[in-house]
Structures are given as C-alpha cells and as structure tokens.
Design a protein around this motif. Sequence first.
Motif, mmCIF file in Angstrom:
data_model
loop_
_atom_site.group_PDB
_atom_site.id
_atom_site.type_symbol
_atom_site.label_atom_id
_atom_site.label_comp_id
_atom_site.label_asym_id
_atom_site.label_seq_id
_atom_site.Cartn_x
_atom_site.Cartn_y
_atom_site.Cartn_z
ATOM 1 N N VAL A 198 10.245 48.625 -76.923
ATOM 2 C CA VAL A 198 8.913 48.335 -77.450
ATOM 3 C C VAL A 198 7.867 49.125 -76.672
ATOM 4 O O VAL A 198 7.898 49.153 -75.428
ATOM 5 N N ARG A 199 6.945 49.748 -77.405
ATOM 6 C CA ARG A 199 5.866 50.508 -76.766
ATOM 7 C C ARG A 199 4.520 50.081 -77.350
ATOM 8 O O ARG A 199 4.300 50.171 -78.560
ATOM 9 N N PRO A 200 3.613 49.618 -76.509
ATOM 10 C CA PRO A 200 2.284 49.236 -76.978
ATOM 11 C C PRO A 200 1.493 50.459 -77.426
ATOM 12 O O PRO A 200 1.627 51.541 -76.841
ATOM 13 N N CYS A 201 0.666 50.296 -78.462
ATOM 14 C CA CYS A 201 -0.158 51.393 -78.984
ATOM 15 C C CYS A 201 -1.621 50.954 -79.036
ATOM 16 O O CYS A 201 -1.927 49.859 -79.525
ATOM 17 N N GLU A 202 -2.504 51.816 -78.545
ATOM 18 C CA GLU A 202 -3.923 51.478 -78.427
ATOM 19 C C GLU A 202 -4.801 52.656 -78.826
ATOM 20 O O GLU A 202 -4.360 53.808 -78.826
ATOM 21 N N PRO A 203 -6.080 52.388 -79.144
ATOM 22 C CA PRO A 203 -7.021 53.476 -79.432
ATOM 23 C C PRO A 203 -7.627 54.048 -78.152
ATOM 24 O O PRO A 203 -7.739 53.343 -77.135
ATOM 25 N N GLU A 204 -8.010 55.304 -78.206
ATOM 26 C CA GLU A 204 -8.663 55.937 -77.059
ATOM 27 C C GLU A 204 -9.898 55.143 -76.639
ATOM 28 O O GLU A 204 -10.645 54.630 -77.469
ATOM 29 N N GLY A 205 -10.096 55.036 -75.321
ATOM 30 C CA GLY A 205 -11.253 54.329 -74.793
ATOM 31 C C GLY A 205 -11.029 52.848 -74.606
ATOM 32 O O GLY A 205 -11.835 52.159 -73.964
ATOM 33 N N PHE A 206 -9.942 52.326 -75.180
ATOM 34 C CA PHE A 206 -9.620 50.902 -75.077
ATOM 35 C C PHE A 206 -8.129 50.739 -74.760
ATOM 36 O O PHE A 206 -7.445 49.895 -75.313
ATOM 37 N N ASP A 207 -7.662 51.569 -73.832
ATOM 38 C CA ASP A 207 -6.228 51.663 -73.520
ATOM 39 C C ASP A 207 -5.889 50.947 -72.218
ATOM 40 O O ASP A 207 -5.180 51.470 -71.366
ATOM 41 N N ASP A 208 -6.386 49.707 -72.071
ATOM 42 C CA ASP A 208 -6.162 48.983 -70.816
ATOM 43 C C ASP A 208 -4.685 48.720 -70.558
ATOM 44 O O ASP A 208 -4.252 48.682 -69.409
ATOM 45 N N VAL A 209 -3.884 48.542 -71.621
ATOM 46 C CA VAL A 209 -2.464 48.260 -71.410
ATOM 47 C C VAL A 209 -1.752 49.487 -70.840
ATOM 48 O O VAL A 209 -1.021 49.393 -69.853
ATOM 49 N N ALA A 214 0.570 52.056 -66.012
ATOM 50 C CA ALA A 214 0.638 53.188 -65.089
ATOM 51 C C ALA A 214 0.229 52.788 -63.674
ATOM 52 O O ALA A 214 0.790 53.286 -62.685
ATOM 53 N N ALA A 215 -0.741 51.863 -63.578
ATOM 54 C CA ALA A 215 -1.247 51.448 -62.268
ATOM 55 C C ALA A 215 -0.405 50.351 -61.627
ATOM 56 O O ALA A 215 -0.502 50.110 -60.418
ATOM 57 N N GLY A 216 0.398 49.661 -62.439
ATOM 58 C CA GLY A 216 1.192 48.564 -61.915
ATOM 59 C C GLY A 216 0.400 47.293 -61.686
ATOM 60 O O GLY A 216 0.870 46.369 -61.009
ATOM 61 N N GLN A 217 -0.802 47.229 -62.228
ATOM 62 C CA GLN A 217 -1.623 46.031 -62.116
ATOM 63 C C GLN A 217 -2.537 45.928 -63.330
ATOM 64 O O GLN A 217 -2.863 46.942 -63.956
ATOM 65 N N ARG A 218 -2.939 44.730 -63.673
ATOM 66 C CA ARG A 218 -3.741 44.514 -64.868
ATOM 67 C C ARG A 218 -5.147 45.057 -64.679
ATOM 68 O O ARG A 218 -5.834 44.721 -63.717
ATOM 69 N N LEU A 219 -5.557 45.907 -65.614
ATOM 70 C CA LEU A 219 -6.886 46.511 -65.600
ATOM 71 C C LEU A 219 -7.654 46.078 -66.843
ATOM 72 O O LEU A 219 -7.072 45.706 -67.851
ATOM 73 N N ARG A 220 -8.973 46.179 -66.775
ATOM 74 C CA ARG A 220 -9.835 45.810 -67.896
ATOM 75 C C ARG A 220 -10.352 47.058 -68.605
ATOM 76 O O ARG A 220 -10.372 48.160 -68.036
ATOM 77 N N ASN A 221 -10.796 46.878 -69.831
ATOM 78 C CA ASN A 221 -11.530 47.930 -70.520
ATOM 79 C C ASN A 221 -12.967 47.957 -70.012
ATOM 80 O O ASN A 221 -13.550 46.908 -69.720
ATOM 81 N N ASP A 222 -13.528 49.162 -69.923
ATOM 82 C CA ASP A 222 -14.893 49.302 -69.423
ATOM 83 C C ASP A 222 -15.924 48.794 -70.421
ATOM 84 O O ASP A 222 -17.017 48.394 -70.043
#
Length: 315
Positions: A198-209, A214-222
């Motif tokens: 399974v691979r999550p898919c997101e739009p540019e600018g809202f790719d927090d997942v 990649a960071a190994g920790q939960r990040l937020r959208n700006d």
Amino acid sequence: MSDITMIEAAAGRLAGHARRTPLLTSPFLDEIAGRPVFVKAECLQHTGSFKFRGAWNAVSALKPAGVLAYSSGNHAQGVALAARLHGIPAVIVMPADSPAIKLANTRALGAEVITYDRATVDRDALGAKIAAERGLTLIKPFDMAEVIAGQGTTGLEIAEQAAEAGVTAAEVLVPCGGGGLTSGIALALAARAPGMVVRPCEPEGFDDVARSQAAGQRLRNDRLSGSICDAIITPETGDLTWPLLRDLCGPGLVVSEDEALKAMALAHDRLKIVLEPGGAVALAAALFRPGTGPVIAVASGGNVDRAMMARALAT
C-alpha cells in the motif's frame, strides 16, 4: 486500535448496506501507465465515497442517540446518510469553502450543517464543543477505530477481487488525507494479501504523509486550504493512523493538481466514472509515476461540481 478482527466485524455490519464496488480496467490506461492498471471504483459507493463504510460501521457499532462529524464533504455525507438510515439526528461541521455540491448534498440527506473557516478555526475543538453541548457522539473522519475498520473493508474486497483477476502481488495506491482509508486497507491487505504494498497518495503542498514517512516522525501541513483536492486536505495524520501508515505502507507518492485533473478526465473517458480531484490522486500516481508490475488505484469521491469537471475535461 483497529485490527483484522474489527475489519471482519465491520464487513458483517456493512453486508447488505454498502456496495461491493467494482475493480475496473482499461487497455488505454494500461498503455499510459506501461503496466496493468486496476481501478477500485469507490466513487460508486453510496454518497459517492468510501466514507459511507466507516460511517455506517461506527453508527451501527456505537448505537448513539445522535451524531456529530466534521468534514469537507465526503465524510459529512457518509455520516448524514448513516444517521438518517438509523433514524437519528446528525450535525455536520463543514468548512465554509467546501464545494457547494457537498454542502447541498449533506443538507439534502437531513443533516444540520454548521460552517467554519478552515484557515483560522480548529475544527476538532469546535466539533468537540458542539458535541458536548448537544450530547452528540462524535464520529471522527479518520482517527477512530470503528471508522478505520469500516474503511478497511475496501481492502478485503481488493484482496478478493485481485485474486479473482489472478493478481497476488501489486502496488495498491490510495488517496490519503488523515489516513483512515489507507491504514484500513493496509491492515486488511497485510492479513489477506501480503503480496500487496500500500502506498499513500497526496497532492503537492499537502504531502504530510510522504514527508512524515521520510522523516520518521509525524509532520503537519504548513497550510490547510488552497488545493482543489479538498477531500484529502488535513492538518496531519491521526494518533491511530500514523503508526499504521509508518509501519505498514510503502513510500508515499505526490502528484500535481494538473495530474489529478488529467486522471479525472481519463477516468471519465475510459472508465465512464466521475471522480473529484482528491479522489483521483491515486489514479494519477498510477498513470504518471513509474513502476513495474500491476498497480491497483483506489478511486473515490464522485462529488464534483460541473465547473470542476469541465476544467478536468479541458485538460
């Protein structure tokens, strides 16, 4: 925490109420992608979205006297319909900039709609306040075990339908906002079809997942607004969904708005289904990102107004 047992129980509750949506194919899409493409058409689910699955499961499992939800439109409609069919009231908190068709549909399903400014108001706090004041049960859009389990029934169907098509190994691309659908499908496939990734898919600018993975920790959208993919714009993943996305999913994929619009047009022309931009991001990734072997794209969100569809068809 949701698990395969909860997903199987959800499938029992949904039997006779949710649709078993088809797995569609087109040689034209295969040619564009350079590999076999299967499209799980959740846009043909009740209310045009997989959201009905989670809403029905939560309402039928919890048996509340009344419900509240916050949503840009698809969860709103799923909860509104589930509440109406259970004979209970529903209050839905929706962004003021939600597409007009989603606002109208939610009201038409019998729910009371309260709007807010998504750029300045904390929807979670607002929803919790109204639920407490009115004695309503909050049905969260993604970070709720019953909702994740309901969405996970999509994964059970994918496993069965892929096996019927002779596919035991594939990438499964899923539109991802808060991660309820993606994590539910990942749980189901880990148990029923471990050859699927399974691979999550997101739009540019809202790719927090994708960034969080990649960071190994939960990040937020700006930012919390400004995309045509409104259905999957969330501040961040949930406390329940993030560990599942981290541990069970492959790297996220990110697509542009133009690619989402092109996927909408191709779905309309080649599969004869209607998708909204947020529901088309997985198909866009399947078509416009390189890969080998079969790919299954979940296509959801058929609640799109004529202007947006015309924009897509003009691409």
